[in-house]
Design a protein around this motif. Structure first.
Motif, PDB file in Angstrom:
ATOM      1  N   ALA A  20       1.199  -1.219   0.053  1.00  0.00           N
ATOM      2  CA  ALA A  20       0.702   0.109  -0.229  1.00  0.00           C
ATOM      3  C   ALA A  20       0.592   1.633  -0.156  1.00  0.00           C
ATOM      4  O   ALA A  20       0.423   2.276  -0.743  1.00  0.00           O
ATOM      5  N   ARG A  21       1.781   1.059   1.214  1.00  0.00           N
ATOM      6  CA  ARG A  21       2.548   2.238   0.896  1.00  0.00           C
ATOM      7  C   ARG A  21       3.274   2.395  -0.793  1.00  0.00           C
ATOM      8  O   ARG A  21       3.287   3.784  -0.558  1.00  0.00           O
ATOM      9  N   ASN A  65       2.513   2.184  -3.063  1.00  0.00           N
ATOM     10  CA  ASN A  65       1.193   2.254  -4.453  1.00  0.00           C
ATOM     11  C   ASN A  65       1.076   4.016  -3.852  1.00  0.00           C
ATOM     12  O   ASN A  65       0.705   4.328  -4.913  1.00  0.00           O
ATOM     13  N   ILE A  66       0.319   4.000  -2.705  1.00  0.00           N
ATOM     14  CA  ILE A  66       0.172   5.509  -2.626  1.00  0.00           C
ATOM     15  C   ILE A  66       1.710   6.339  -2.746  1.00  0.00           C
ATOM     16  O   ILE A  66       1.210   7.642  -3.660  1.00  0.00           O
ATOM     17  N   LEU A  67       2.424   6.386  -2.417  1.00  0.00           N
ATOM     18  CA  LEU A  67       4.005   7.089  -2.375  1.00  0.00           C
ATOM     19  C   LEU A  67       3.808   7.161  -4.273  1.00  0.00           C
ATOM     20  O   LEU A  67       4.354   8.352  -4.562  1.00  0.00           O
ATOM     21  N   ARG A 108       1.661   6.573  -6.684  1.00  0.00           N
ATOM     22  CA  ARG A 108       1.280   7.221  -7.086  1.00  0.00           C
ATOM     23  C   ARG A 108       1.297   9.082  -7.170  1.00  0.00           C
ATOM     24  O   ARG A 108       0.911  10.177  -7.703  1.00  0.00           O
ATOM     25  N   LEU A 109       1.191  10.047  -6.115  1.00  0.00           N
ATOM     26  CA  LEU A 109       1.536  11.034  -4.788  1.00  0.00           C
ATOM     27  C   LEU A 109       2.666  11.731  -6.179  1.00  0.00           C
ATOM     28  O   LEU A 109       2.661  12.796  -6.836  1.00  0.00           O
ATOM     29  N   LYS A 110       3.595  10.418  -6.617  1.00  0.00           N
ATOM     30  CA  LYS A 110       4.610  10.751  -7.359  1.00  0.00           C
ATOM     31  C   LYS A 110       4.530  11.043  -8.895  1.00  0.00           C
ATOM     32  O   LYS A 110       5.579  11.837  -9.238  1.00  0.00           O
ATOM     33  N   ALA A 111       3.689  10.122  -9.482  1.00  0.00           N
ATOM     34  CA  ALA A 111       3.271   9.686  -9.999  1.00  0.00           C
ATOM     35  C   ALA A 111       2.529  11.456 -10.693  1.00  0.00           C
ATOM     36  O   ALA A 111       2.735  11.941 -12.170  1.00  0.00           O
ATOM     37  N   ALA A 112       2.536  11.932  -9.733  1.00  0.00           N
ATOM     38  CA  ALA A 112       0.895  13.163 -10.091  1.00  0.00           C
ATOM     39  C   ALA A 112       1.386  15.012 -11.008  1.00  0.00           C
ATOM     40  O   ALA A 112       2.878  14.583  -9.946  1.00  0.00           O
ATOM     41  N   PRO A 113       1.022  15.347 -11.587  1.00  0.00           N
ATOM     42  CA  PRO A 113       1.853  16.719 -12.286  1.00  0.00           C
ATOM     43  C   PRO A 113       2.613  17.302 -10.725  1.00  0.00           C
ATOM     44  O   PRO A 113       1.889  17.313 -10.300  1.00  0.00           O
ATOM     45  N   GLY A 114       3.788  18.033 -11.482  1.00  0.00           N
ATOM     46  CA  GLY A 114       4.214  18.630 -10.486  1.00  0.00           C
ATOM     47  C   GLY A 114       3.266  20.155  -9.905  1.00  0.00           C
ATOM     48  O   GLY A 114       2.870  20.317 -11.007  1.00  0.00           O
ATOM     49  N   ARG A 115       2.954  20.842  -8.991  1.00  0.00           N
ATOM     50  CA  ARG A 115       2.978  21.699  -8.617  1.00  0.00           C
ATOM     51  C   ARG A 115       3.561  22.710  -7.482  1.00  0.00           C
ATOM     52  O   ARG A 115       3.959  22.532  -7.062  1.00  0.00           O
TER      53      ARG A 115
END
Ligand code: SF4
Lengths: 221, 496
Positions: free
Chosen positions: A8-9, A11-13, A15-22
């Motif tokens: 889970a850790r 997968n969650i991290l 997904r968050l890291k794959a998200a567009p940067g802001r």
């Protein structure tokens, strides 16, 4: 951590890291309030929080407390031996100040649970200071002065020194460098336990103390 | 797909079908109206200076936005600080996983009874029911939560869970459920009765479960705020403490806490601060006389990492759960929390639920709004709720595909079940509308035709039916607005 939690850790991290940067915004400027007379503000706010404040002196507060507690018919007062406040009371009692029966919090809660939950009327703690803005006491419980001492007895008495007043939480966290070393439990207390879950009607003492008495040691008195 | 997991889609009657019941219940409407009026007035009194309010919320919004910009990094820092402090950290992608983790910890400790502080995330997990199925009794200790647990209901408000009930209803409930208690209209007596019952529960509980308001990455500190002391008791008296929280609750620095604390209780209940602010940084240390000997934190995703993929929608994750948006919502005030049939009601729920559960299960929620903007005006972290409502309405009919550049492609549409509300009839109507409104000649012909024959079209004609279900059919005047304007000499020209 279990294997499932590890997956889970990841997968969650992932997904968050794959998200567009802001871009993270710069923190907007914010000036917390300051008070020309911190004591006036503290008193006003603490009383609005339903705390009762008694002005006392560093020498005579145990005698003053004895009067207050006798007037209320408090029979058993729990104290923390090994703390300046707890020891002052134990000394005063030994010298004949007519304090209620002093019950020491000198064993782990597992041993004292029944007394704590059912058989003390009041608990006395020191404080690390207070916050004028909101009328808030600061407590950092310690091995000598445990967490439940300010919570389980129906009356909590807190000793506060006037010169430990701060304007705001922001100021005290910054000035004292809290981030460099937080205790197991840091507490802010603003008044006795309360609820307004039934028709927004205030009721005190729902789980914690019904009353909070602040013994305010005035400076230079 | 695991990433899509999370809340069970709470299918069932939709908002529009449930609303009439609430609207026609005068008692319920009085309870909410009274409560919301009070909460609005108390909040307003806390922010007398508009300039200071603007400055403070700008800071609060920036603190949360900065934390979100670094979310994966901060979660890793939080984990390593907490671990160094002796707190065990667990991760759950779905509510099912989170339930399994909590149950596993309790079973390993041999716990049979649990006392709970208020936690919306545990509501999201349906944790109590899960524990009960495995023979563990979980008792709610927040007075409001305790009341609705006795009544077998769910919270109708995220801060004041039993706000839909009045004193008489609670008094009847207590007399029925608490042995030896007479019916009483005295709030102090009712409160004292709950204290008596729950004291024993606290003393005998094998574990305490709580939520988290803020988790500080820098120091590994869990911040919990409350008025009753039940949160402190749940996290101090039992030998084991399990905290559950969504991954969006992390902030970077301890210095970030004061502005958020200056915003949250004021916005929520109009208090300058809650009675207790409880900052927990670890289990009992050697020599300390109380506090749990083991502390666990369960970090729950349940759809949040998907919300995070879209930079605009991710503003939803700034929420600090103050409930000001629902307190000020003209829709929520009239229908109450249960009408939404969702864990999070009101404006925040209307943007959060469809994103967590998907637009198929909850695509109607963004429509339960007048877009009046009251929520955005009071939100202490400046979430543009109405903009997000409109965005979600669009996603429900014309979904944004996940960008092809986004590798690996995690989902097909940005919002779960994007396009679920698409309907041919509606598309047809809008295509027709566009045709008519972009061709002046056609427009004139259609309005004339309607002026002449519109009133003969029955209200339940196809295409009309959906509109007239809850509204009166408009009456067409024989002459159009254009005719009248022309007659009065208005010119259809842009002034030079
Ligand atoms: S969306 Fe804003 S106003 Fe609503 S609960 Fe969250 S923080 Fe409060």
């Amino acid at each position: 951590m279990s294997a499932a939690s590890n997956t889970a850790r990841a997968n969650i991290l992932g997904r968050l890291k794959a998200a567009p940067g802001r871009p993270g915004p710069d923190l907007a400027p914010w000036t917390p309030p300051t008070y020309t007379d911190k004591l006036v503000r503290f008193r006003q706010m603490a009383e609005a929080n339903h705390a009762e404040i008694h002005d006392v002196t560093a020498e005579t507060w145990p005698a003053r407390l004895a009067t207050i507690l006798n007037n209320r018919g408090v029979g058993r007062l729990m104290v923390a031996p090994g703390t300046p406040r707890g020891d002052a009371l134990l000394r005063a009692a030994a010298q004949g100040v007519p304090l209620p029966t002093l019950v020491p919090y000198d064993q782990p809660v597992e041993v004292l649970k029944d007394a704590l939950v059912h058989r003390v009327d009041a608990g006395l703690t020191g404080t690390r200071g207070a916050i004028a803005e909101t009328g808030t006491l600061i407590l950092w419980p310690t091995a000598e002065e445990p967490r439940l001492l300010s919570l389980l007895p129906p009356l909590h008495i807190a000793v506060l020194e006037e010169d430990t007043l701060h304007d705001t939480l922001a100021a005290v966290v910054r000035d004292q460098g809290w981030a460099a070393g937080m205790p197991t439990n840091a507490l802010l207390i603003s008044g006795p336990s309360k609820t307004s879950d039934i028709e927004q009607t205030l009721a005190y003492g729902v789980h914690g103390p019904k009353e909070l008495i602040i013994l305010l040691i005035r400076k230079g008195e | 797909m695991a990433a899509d997991g999370g809340m069970h889609a709470e299918h069932g009657p939709r908002f529009a079908e449930r609303a009439p019941d609430a609207l026609n219940n005068p008692q319920l409407r009085r309870n909410f109206r009274r409560a919301m009026d009070g909460l609005m007035a108390k909040r307003a009194a806390q922010f007398p200076d508009p300039a200071y309010w603007a400055e403070l919320r700008e800071r609060g919004a920036a603190v949360k936005a900065r934390a979100l910009a670094k979310l994966p990094d901060l979660l890793e820092r939080l984990e390593s600080r907490l671990t160094a402090n002796g707190v065990q950290v667990h991760w759950a992608e779905t509510t099912e996983e989170a339930n399994a983790i909590v149950l596993g910890i309790l079973q390993q400790a041999g716990a049979r009874t649990v006392i709970k502080g208020k936690s919306m995330v545990s509501e999201e997990m349906h944790l109590n029911a899960h524990l009960e199925r495995h023979g563990i009794e979980a008792v709610e200790s927040d007075l409001g939560e305790y009341i609705i647990q006795l009544a077998g209901e769910t919270p109708s408000h995220i801060v004041m869970p039993c706000i839909h009930k009045n004193k008489d209803e609670i008094s009847d409930l207590f007399a029925e459920k608490i042995p030896g208690l007479e019916r009483t209209g005295d709030v102090d007596e009712l409160t004292a009765a709950a204290r008596r019952v729950l004291r024993e529960r606290f003393a005998n509980a094998d574990a305490g479960i709580s939520g988290v308001n803020f988790a500080v990455a820098e120091t590994g500190t869990l911040v919990l705020i409350e008025n009753e002391g039940n949160g402190r008791l749940s996290t101090t008296l039992p030998p084991l403490h399990i905290a559950v929280t969504g991954i969006e609750k992390v902030v970077e620095y301890l210095d970030d806490i004061p502005p958020l604390l200056a915003l949250l209780p004021r916005s929520a209940t109009g208090q300058p601060i809650t009675t207790y602010v409880n900052m927990i940084s670890g289990p009992r240390k050697a020599g300390e006389k109380d506090g749990p000997t083991a502390v666990h934190l369960v970090l729950l995703d349940a759809g949040r990492s998907r919300v995070y993929q879209d930079v605009e929608l991710a503003d939803t994750l700034r929420c600090i759960r103050c409930a000001a948006c629902m307190n000020h919502c003209p829709v929520y005030t009239r229908v109450g929390g249960h009408t939404y049939n969702a864990i999070y009601p009101g404006p925040i729920g209307k943007i959060l639920t469809p994103q967590l559960q998907g637009l198929d299960a909850a695509g109607d929620q963004p429509h339960a709004s007048t877009l009046c903007n009251a929520c955005a005006e009071v939100c202490p972290v400046k979430i543009p709720i109405p903009d997000l409502l409109v965005r979600l309405r669009r996603e429900a009919v014309r979904p944004t595909e996940t960008p092809a550049t986004h590798l690996p492609p995690l989902y097909s549409t940005v919002v779960k079940d994007g396009g679920a509300e698409r309907s041919w009839t509606e598309s047809l109507v809008w295509a027709g509308w566009r045709l008519v409104y972009t061709r002046p000649l056609l427009y004139r012909m259609v309005t004339r035709a309607l002026a002449w024959g519109g009133n003969w079209v029955p209200a339940d004609a196809p295409l009309m039916r959906d509109w007239t279900k809850a509204r009166a059919k408009p009456r067409f005047k024989p002459r159009t607005l254009h005719d009248l304007a022309r007659e009065r000499g208005y010119l259809n020209e842009v002034p030079k």
